[in-house]
Design a protein around this motif. Structure first.
Motif, PDB file in Angstrom:
ATOM      1  N   UNK A   7     -29.476 -34.803  39.090  1.00  0.00           N
ATOM      2  CA  UNK A   7     -29.987 -35.520  40.247  1.00  0.00           C
ATOM      3  C   UNK A   7     -31.711 -35.186  40.171  1.00  0.00           C
ATOM      4  N   UNK A   8     -32.623 -35.765  40.874  1.00  0.00           N
ATOM      5  CA  UNK A   8     -33.806 -35.548  41.040  1.00  0.00           C
ATOM      6  C   UNK A   8     -34.087 -34.193  41.523  1.00  0.00           C
ATOM      7  N   UNK A   9     -33.267 -33.686  42.644  1.00  0.00           N
ATOM      8  CA  UNK A   9     -33.612 -32.213  43.018  1.00  0.00           C
ATOM      9  C   UNK A   9     -32.994 -31.209  42.139  1.00  0.00           C
ATOM     10  N   UNK A  53     -25.375 -30.966  27.265  1.00  0.00           N
ATOM     11  CA  UNK A  53     -25.874 -29.750  27.169  1.00  0.00           C
ATOM     12  C   UNK A  53     -25.186 -28.874  26.112  1.00  0.00           C
ATOM     13  N   UNK A  54     -25.626 -27.842  25.359  1.00  0.00           N
ATOM     14  CA  UNK A  54     -24.774 -27.158  24.642  1.00  0.00           C
ATOM     15  C   UNK A  54     -24.632 -25.981  25.457  1.00  0.00           C
ATOM     16  N   UNK A  55     -23.612 -25.032  25.015  1.00  0.00           N
ATOM     17  CA  UNK A  55     -23.320 -23.774  25.669  1.00  0.00           C
ATOM     18  C   UNK A  55     -24.672 -23.024  25.973  1.00  0.00           C
ATOM     19  N   UNK A  56     -25.207 -22.528  24.880  1.00  0.00           N
ATOM     20  CA  UNK A  56     -26.786 -22.061  24.864  1.00  0.00           C
ATOM     21  C   UNK A  56     -27.754 -22.289  26.080  1.00  0.00           C
ATOM     22  N   UNK A  57     -27.712 -23.846  26.101  1.00  0.00           N
ATOM     23  CA  UNK A  57     -28.550 -24.358  26.975  1.00  0.00           C
ATOM     24  C   UNK A  57     -28.336 -24.350  28.569  1.00  0.00           C
ATOM     25  N   UNK A  58     -27.048 -24.318  28.673  1.00  0.00           N
ATOM     26  CA  UNK A  58     -26.156 -24.132  30.106  1.00  0.00           C
ATOM     27  C   UNK A  58     -26.505 -22.740  30.487  1.00  0.00           C
ATOM     28  N   UNK A  59     -25.992 -21.653  29.415  1.00  0.00           N
ATOM     29  CA  UNK A  59     -26.558 -20.378  29.785  1.00  0.00           C
ATOM     30  C   UNK A  59     -27.717 -20.118  30.254  1.00  0.00           C
ATOM     31  N   UNK A  60     -28.837 -20.547  29.441  1.00  0.00           N
ATOM     32  CA  UNK A  60     -29.949 -20.398  29.818  1.00  0.00           C
ATOM     33  C   UNK A  60     -30.472 -21.075  31.273  1.00  0.00           C
ATOM     34  N   UNK A  61     -30.003 -22.451  31.537  1.00  0.00           N
ATOM     35  CA  UNK A  61     -30.170 -22.833  32.763  1.00  0.00           C
ATOM     36  C   UNK A  61     -29.573 -22.029  34.093  1.00  0.00           C
ATOM     37  N   UNK A  62     -28.364 -21.418  33.718  1.00  0.00           N
ATOM     38  CA  UNK A  62     -27.739 -20.465  34.667  1.00  0.00           C
ATOM     39  C   UNK A  62     -28.647 -19.305  34.928  1.00  0.00           C
ATOM     40  N   UNK A  63     -29.192 -18.549  34.081  1.00  0.00           N
ATOM     41  CA  UNK A  63     -29.884 -17.382  34.058  1.00  0.00           C
ATOM     42  C   UNK A  63     -31.026 -18.065  34.804  1.00  0.00           C
ATOM     43  N   UNK A  81     -30.804 -25.856  47.399  1.00  0.00           N
ATOM     44  CA  UNK A  81     -30.680 -26.737  46.080  1.00  0.00           C
ATOM     45  C   UNK A  81     -30.648 -25.648  45.001  1.00  0.00           C
ATOM     46  N   UNK A  82     -30.870 -24.488  44.850  1.00  0.00           N
ATOM     47  CA  UNK A  82     -30.731 -23.892  43.725  1.00  0.00           C
ATOM     48  C   UNK A  82     -29.101 -23.489  43.711  1.00  0.00           C
ATOM     49  N   UNK A  83     -28.509 -23.248  44.803  1.00  0.00           N
ATOM     50  CA  UNK A  83     -27.198 -23.243  44.956  1.00  0.00           C
ATOM     51  C   UNK A  83     -26.570 -24.216  44.365  1.00  0.00           C
ATOM     52  N   UNK A  84     -26.823 -25.529  44.729  1.00  0.00           N
ATOM     53  CA  UNK A  84     -26.242 -26.666  44.115  1.00  0.00           C
ATOM     54  C   UNK A  84     -26.355 -26.904  42.934  1.00  0.00           C
ATOM     55  N   UNK A  85     -27.373 -26.268  42.277  1.00  0.00           N
ATOM     56  CA  UNK A  85     -27.603 -26.725  40.676  1.00  0.00           C
ATOM     57  C   UNK A  85     -26.401 -25.656  40.158  1.00  0.00           C
ATOM     58  N   UNK A  86     -26.555 -24.371  40.504  1.00  0.00           N
ATOM     59  CA  UNK A  86     -25.609 -23.497  40.100  1.00  0.00           C
ATOM     60  C   UNK A  86     -24.344 -24.052  40.066  1.00  0.00           C
ATOM     61  N   UNK A  87     -23.801 -24.575  41.113  1.00  0.00           N
ATOM     62  CA  UNK A  87     -22.140 -25.063  41.325  1.00  0.00           C
ATOM     63  C   UNK A  87     -22.125 -26.249  40.219  1.00  0.00           C
TER      64      UNK A  87
END
Length: 90
Positions: A7-9, A53-63, A81-87
């Motif tokens: 989403x935009x957020x 997204x690749x697994x490495x990209x997702x890992x980097x986004x999570x971190x 908003x950060x909690x929503x993105x992590x979920x």
């Protein structure tokens, strides 16, 4: 590989989290190709569309998102908003 709807957020949160990480690594002269290309990929995506997204990209986004969330919690700031993105990334 995994599809995630941004989403935009969520795009805004990711850009803020990845940007801070990018400049921190740049300050210590570390390799930033992976982070830079992910920032460009996210920036070019239209909102509310699924992207792969690749697994490495997702890992980097999570971190980086978790780091931003923890910084905000330490300052007593709003983190929904950060909690929503992590979920979305799990």
């Amino acid at each position: 590989m995994r599809k995630i709807r941004l989403t935009r957020a969520n795009k805004s949160i990711l850009m803020k989290a990845l940007g801070a990480y990018y400049y921190q690594r740049r300050a210590i002269n570390a390799d930033n190709k992976e982070v830079g290309s992910l920032i460009l990929k996210i920036d070019s995506l239209p909102a509310d569309k699924k992207a792969i997204f690749s697994i490495e990209e997702i890992r980097l986004m999570r971190i980086t998102t978790n780091r931003l969330r923890n910084e905000r919690l330490a300052k007593g700031q709003y983190t929904d908003a950060a909690d929503d993105m992590l979920l979305k990334l799990f």
